[in-house]
Design a protein around this motif. Structure first.
Motif, PDB file in Angstrom:
ATOM      1  N   SER A   1       0.830  -1.210   0.000  1.00  0.00           N
ATOM      2  CA  SER A   1       0.000   0.000   0.000  1.00  0.00           C
ATOM      3  C   SER A   1       0.863   1.257   0.000  1.00  0.00           C
ATOM      4  N   VAL A   2       1.928   1.251   0.770  1.00  0.00           N
ATOM      5  CA  VAL A   2       2.832   2.413   0.808  1.00  0.00           C
ATOM      6  C   VAL A   2       3.470   2.627  -0.552  1.00  0.00           C
ATOM      7  N   ILE A   3       3.898   1.552  -1.202  1.00  0.00           N
ATOM      8  CA  ILE A   3       4.492   1.677  -2.537  1.00  0.00           C
ATOM      9  C   ILE A   3       3.487   2.264  -3.512  1.00  0.00           C
ATOM     10  N   ALA A   4       2.231   1.782  -3.450  1.00  0.00           N
ATOM     11  CA  ALA A   4       1.207   2.275  -4.377  1.00  0.00           C
ATOM     12  C   ALA A   4       0.918   3.751  -4.160  1.00  0.00           C
ATOM     13  N   LEU A   5       0.971   4.221  -2.909  1.00  0.00           N
ATOM     14  CA  LEU A   5       0.627   5.614  -2.602  1.00  0.00           C
ATOM     15  C   LEU A   5       1.808   6.563  -2.726  1.00  0.00           C
ATOM     16  N   THR A   6       3.009   6.078  -2.389  1.00  0.00           N
ATOM     17  CA  THR A   6       4.150   7.007  -2.342  1.00  0.00           C
ATOM     18  C   THR A   6       5.289   6.646  -3.274  1.00  0.00           C
ATOM     19  N   GLY A   7       5.385   5.393  -3.682  1.00  0.00           N
ATOM     20  CA  GLY A   7       6.501   4.962  -4.510  1.00  0.00           C
ATOM     21  C   GLY A   7       7.827   4.983  -3.784  1.00  0.00           C
ATOM     22  N   ASP A   8       7.807   4.927  -2.441  1.00  0.00           N
ATOM     23  CA  ASP A   8       9.045   5.045  -1.667  1.00  0.00           C
ATOM     24  C   ASP A   8       9.972   3.849  -1.815  1.00  0.00           C
ATOM     25  N   TYR A   9       9.442   2.662  -2.034  1.00  0.00           N
ATOM     26  CA  TYR A   9      10.268   1.456  -2.069  1.00  0.00           C
ATOM     27  C   TYR A   9      10.167   0.761  -3.425  1.00  0.00           C
ATOM     28  N   ARG A  10      11.135  -0.093  -3.683  1.00  0.00           N
ATOM     29  CA  ARG A  10      11.067  -0.940  -4.872  1.00  0.00           C
ATOM     30  C   ARG A  10      10.013  -2.018  -4.673  1.00  0.00           C
ATOM     31  N   ILE A  11       9.518  -2.545  -5.764  1.00  0.00           N
ATOM     32  CA  ILE A  11       8.455  -3.544  -5.683  1.00  0.00           C
ATOM     33  C   ILE A  11       8.908  -4.803  -4.969  1.00  0.00           C
ATOM     34  N   THR A  12      10.223  -5.073  -4.975  1.00  0.00           N
ATOM     35  CA  THR A  12      10.732  -6.261  -4.265  1.00  0.00           C
ATOM     36  C   THR A  12      10.428  -6.188  -2.771  1.00  0.00           C
ATOM     37  N   SER A  13      10.299  -4.983  -2.246  1.00  0.00           N
ATOM     38  CA  SER A  13       9.989  -4.843  -0.822  1.00  0.00           C
ATOM     39  C   SER A  13       8.630  -5.426  -0.498  1.00  0.00           C
ATOM     40  N   ALA A  14       7.663  -5.226  -1.402  1.00  0.00           N
ATOM     41  CA  ALA A  14       6.312  -5.709  -1.148  1.00  0.00           C
ATOM     42  C   ALA A  14       6.265  -7.228  -1.079  1.00  0.00           C
ATOM     43  N   PHE A  15       7.220  -7.890  -1.733  1.00  0.00           N
ATOM     44  CA  PHE A  15       7.251  -9.356  -1.738  1.00  0.00           C
ATOM     45  C   PHE A  15       8.346  -9.906  -0.820  1.00  0.00           C
ATOM     46  N   LEU A  16       8.916  -9.014   0.014  1.00  0.00           N
ATOM     47  CA  LEU A  16       9.924  -9.413   1.002  1.00  0.00           C
ATOM     48  C   LEU A  16      11.094 -10.138   0.352  1.00  0.00           C
TER      49      LEU A  16
END
Length: 874
Positions: free
Chosen positions: A623-638
């Motif tokens: 959710s944070v990535i979708a709203l802010t783009g702060d992290y790479r997508i790999t973060s969402a999948f740990l």
């Protein structure tokens, strides 16, 4: 009347008459006295004279003391029948006195041997062949006795001495009671050959036992299966016993893998293991397994003893190739005695004994016992092989003893963590419905004084325990309240008196909330409450206090999340908590996932727990990535720990979640291997320490990892801390805890590139976990700690997005809001899970996963330590 005139025409046990021929060789040894054979013979003759020439029934309350043994031998020397009674059980002793009205009673009182002559002449008609009366196995104190002749006693002593090759230089220590036929046979066979007996009342768990054994150069000792369990506990494989020549085992079946393991240990250490088979009805022994066959045929009872023979008699319902084992030999009893009138009887069996055991003969002439005719129970019309059920439970690492009730199967289980799991495993093994099985958790199986399971006491457990689930009681308001509490917090409706927190799917987050509510209800928090049956809880017998006991791991979790958030906000800088929480993760993993459940259930529960960590994390980060783009997508999948980026970046804030997920998945994969699972159940502490040793390979760089990806944050490097927590949870002795503490103190320093304060925090936190299960805490503070610990995962996940805009101008507000938002996220997740497991819904096994107990304490700490200003340390 002189001793010689008393005994010249009186039948007696042969070896007792010949004690003096061994001269000045030691016969009986205690820490304060050594009696030679010459002295022993003289004492025996004097004792025989005092007992007189009129043949009488002499009851001896047997203990492993010089005077009692001398009196026992004196009675045999003079030809008096001896009723050997338990000297350590006053109730059984009095029961036998009342039933058989002995003419002479000999017992130890206040350190003295007291001889009470009830009458000068015998009140009984005593058969001339009668020499000894012993209680049958499991019937100590019962009127039913085994009648043994002089020939029985002599023949059995001779055969045992022959196959053990007992020599005059041997010295056997007394590990078993004298009144037990196995312990008595050790005395007989050694006195026959002029060997020495080291007398001690101590258990093999007492260091003084082994000091005595080594000081007097002990060469052998005897053990029942329970003795070998105790040997495992004390680290017998590490004892230095240079004079040990052999160990004997009897008194029940020792599992084949244990036989093989001890035989292998003996081969490496230079001593032999003799596995033996016998019954009191055969004076002691009927078969033995030669040591050279213990490794290849550990399931076998071996071959008949010298002078004995076996045959198999067909039995209609016996397994294929099996029959009832019939033994013949000169050591077979005269028969049973049920009343004093039976003492006049001679041989009623003709030298042949129906053992009641079902056995088969192997191709090489050895015999294997496969069951027992009398160990069957009928429940709901089904014939249940109780030994088969116990063996099946043993395959799951459970020490159990079964007994048949009128309409249920009673299962006493030692250190039972999950009653439901045991019940269903028993149902599968017996073919009975689960509702017909009553599981009675016990700290230790009830045993007789000889170390055997006390079947009578197991059956009586049913009367002391709550009714089975199908007949659940609802009359106790306190128990009803506890059931309602469990149903409320765990969102389930099938709470019974046999349920436990673990069996109902409790986890570390609900664990904290439940512990606080339960203590408030009962007035105290029972030790090991999470594995205690609901029906066993009782209100506190004392008034409520302003202080409570809070489990150490809960308090550490609460403190850690505050330190993490505060350090990130720059209110203070206290590093090390994340790595302490790795230890707590391992600690809770061992508590919640490594119980008595089957291997497949363990793995399923573990994977479910990983999901409880990963899914809320992935949802928030995504959710944070979708709203802010702060992290790479790999973060969402740990996946940062696998795919990068290299070096420190914002993505590494969640390194701890990834480390826990990777470590627990790896542990689940390893424990899914049947052999590994069996080893862990058999040696839980040393298995965990083995994982510590594996972790140290990467901690010290003996196995290379990619240092460019933040070495002290990599799962493969920090794994040893998780394993240390695992070992702490499995520590059951002071020596275990000292061992874990020593490894902590030796391995943590140097890991954090010279940050001494950080190392002290990690060492201190892990040592608290090892040595203190709980700490006293004011009631209000315990409530706050409970909330913080329960919400710690969610505070950790959310606080990065909360504190950054407020850190510079409003740091305290940033801390408060970080905690508040995390608590709200926790409540939201709990609400969603509550909808999925709402009351009235049927919960499947996948719903009952011991939660991310590991994470509730650890997740929060991890990221917080890595501030941008400290990047060079990673």
């Amino acid at each position: 009347m002189s001793s010689s005139s008393v005994h010249v025409e009186r039948p007696a046990v042969g070896f007792v008459r010949e004690l003096g021929r061994f001269g000045d060789f030691p016969a009986l040894i205690t820490p304060g006295e050594t009696v030679t054979y010459r002295e022993l013979a003289e004492r025996v003759e004097r004792g025989a004279s005092r007992l007189g020439g009129t043949r009488r029934l002499v009851l001896v309350a047997g203990t492993n003391e010089i005077d009692l043994i001398v009196t026992y031998l004196s009675a045999l020397f003079a030809g008096h029948p001896v009723l050997l009674a338990p000297g350590d059980n006053p109730d059984s002793l009095e029961a036998l006195i009342a039933a058989y009205r002995p003419d002479v009673v000999v017992r130890s009182a206040d350190g003295r041997t007291v001889v009470e002559e009830v009458r000068e002449c015998s009140a009984h008609l005593l058969h001339p062949d009668l020499a000894l009366l012993l209680s049958t196995s499991g019937s100590t104190g019962s009127p039913k006795l085994v009648r043994l002749s002089h020939r029985n006693v002599q023949a059995n002593a001779e055969s045992i001495a022959e196959y053990l090759d007992i020599q005059g230089t041997d010295r056997a220590v007394t590990t078993l009671p004298m009144h037990y036929c196995y312990g008595l046979s050790v005395i007989h066979s050694h006195l026959l050959r002029g060997a020495a007996l080291i007398l001690t009342p101590h258990s093999v768990t007492d260091p003084g036992f082994w000091d005595l054994f080594k000081a007097h150069r002990g060469t052998s000792f005897a053990g029942v299966p329970y003795t070998f369990d105790l040997l495992d506990r004390i680290g017998f494989d590490e004892l230095d016993l240079p004079d040990l020549r052999y160990i004997t085992q009897a008194g029940g079946r020792l599992a084949p893998d244990r036989v093989r393991a001890f035989a292998d240990l003996g081969r490496r250490r230079g001593w032999d293991l003799f596995v033996m088979y016998g019954q009191t009805e055969a004076t002691a022994r009927m078969a033995y397994l030669p040591p050279e066959l213990a490794a290849t045929d550990p399931q076998s009872i071996g071959r008949p003893i010298p002078g004995g023979s076996f045959r198999l008699e067909p039995v209609a319902d016996a397994p294929d190739g099996a029959g009832e084992l019939i033994y013949a030999g000169p050591n077979v009893m005269l028969g049973y005695a049920h009343t004093p009138d039976d003492l006049r009887l001679g041989d009623t069996l003709g030298g042949e004994l129906r053992t009641g055991d079902l056995a088969r003969q192997t191709g090489d002439g050895l015999y294997e016992v496969v069951g027992r005719r009398s160990r069957f129970a009928k429940v709901f019309g089904l014939r249940i092989d109780l030994q088969h059920v116990e063996s099946a439970l043993a395959q799951h690492g459970l020490t159990a003893c079964c007994a048949g009730g009128t309409d249920e199967l009673i299962v006493a289980v030692q250190n039972c963590g999950d009653v439901d799991t045991v019940r269903h495993a028993t149902a599968r093994a017996s073919g009975l419905p689960a509702a017909a099985i009553r599981v009675c958790p016990v700290d230790e199986l009830p045993r007789t004084s000889t170390g055997k399971p006390d079947l009578r006491a197991v059956a009586e457990l049913a009367h002391a325990s709550e009714p089975p689930p199908a007949a659940q009681s609802t009359t106790d308001p306190d128990t009803d309240a506890v059931r309602a509490l469990y149903a409320d917090i765990l969102r389930c409706t099938h709470v019974t008196d046999d349920s436990t927190f673990v069996s109902l799917g409790g986890d570390s987050l609900s664990y904290v909330r439940m512990s606080l509510r339960l203590e408030e209800m009962l007035g105290y928090l029972p030790e090991n409450w999470h594995t205690t049956r609901v029906g066993d809880f009782a209100p506190a017998p004392r008034p409520r206090r302003r202080w409570r006991t809070v489990e150490t791991n809960v308090l550490l979790r609460a403190v850690a999340i505050v330190l993490i958030a505060g350090s990130h906000i720059h209110l203070f800088t206290v590093l090390g908590g994340a790595h302490v929480l790795l230890g707590i993760a391992g600690y809770n993993f061992a508590r919640f996932h490594l119980g008595a459940a089957e291997r497949t259930d363990r793995v399923r529960h573990t994977l479910g727990s990983v999901a409880r960590i990963a899914v809320p994390s992935m949802v928030w980060i995504g959710s944070v990535i979708a709203l802010t783009g702060d992290y790479r997508i790999t973060s969402a999948f740990l996946l940062n720990g696998i795919l990068g980026p290299d070096g420190w970046s914002a993505e590494w804030r969640y390194w701890f979640v990834e480390a826990i997920v990777y470590i627990v998945l790896a542990a689940a994969a390893v424990l899914s291997i049947p052999l590994v699972d069996r080893i862990e159940r058999r040696h839980p502490f040393w298995f965990a320490m083995g994982f510590v040793a594996l972790g140290l390979l990467t901690r010290y760089g003996l196995v290379d990892v990619d240092d460019s990806r933040n070495r002290i944050l990599s799962a493969s490097v920090v794994f040893w801390l998780f394993a240390l927590g695992w070992a702490a949870a499995k520590s059951t002795t002071i020596w275990h805890r000292l061992c874990v503490t020593a490894v902590v103190v030796a391995t943590v320093p140097g890991f954090f590139f010279g940050e001494t304060r950080r190392e002290i925090i990690v060492v201190g936190g892990l040592c608290l976990l090892v040595w203190f299960r709980s700490v006293p805490c004011p009631t209000m503070l315990s409530r706050v700690a409970g909330v913080l610990a329960s919400a710690s995962l969610y505070i950790y996940l959310t606080h990065f997005q909360v504190y950054l805009p407020l850190r510079d101008d409003h740091p305290w507000l940033a801390l408060v809001l970080s905690i508040l938002v995390g608590v709200l996220y926790w409540q939201a997740v709990t609400f969603v899970l509550g909808l999925r497991r709402r009351p009235g819904a049927v919960r499947t096994k996948s719903d009952r996963n011991p939660i991310a107990s590991m994470f509730g304490s650890n997740q929060a700490v991890a990221a917080g330590k890595q501030l941008p200003a400290r990047r060079h340390t990673h």
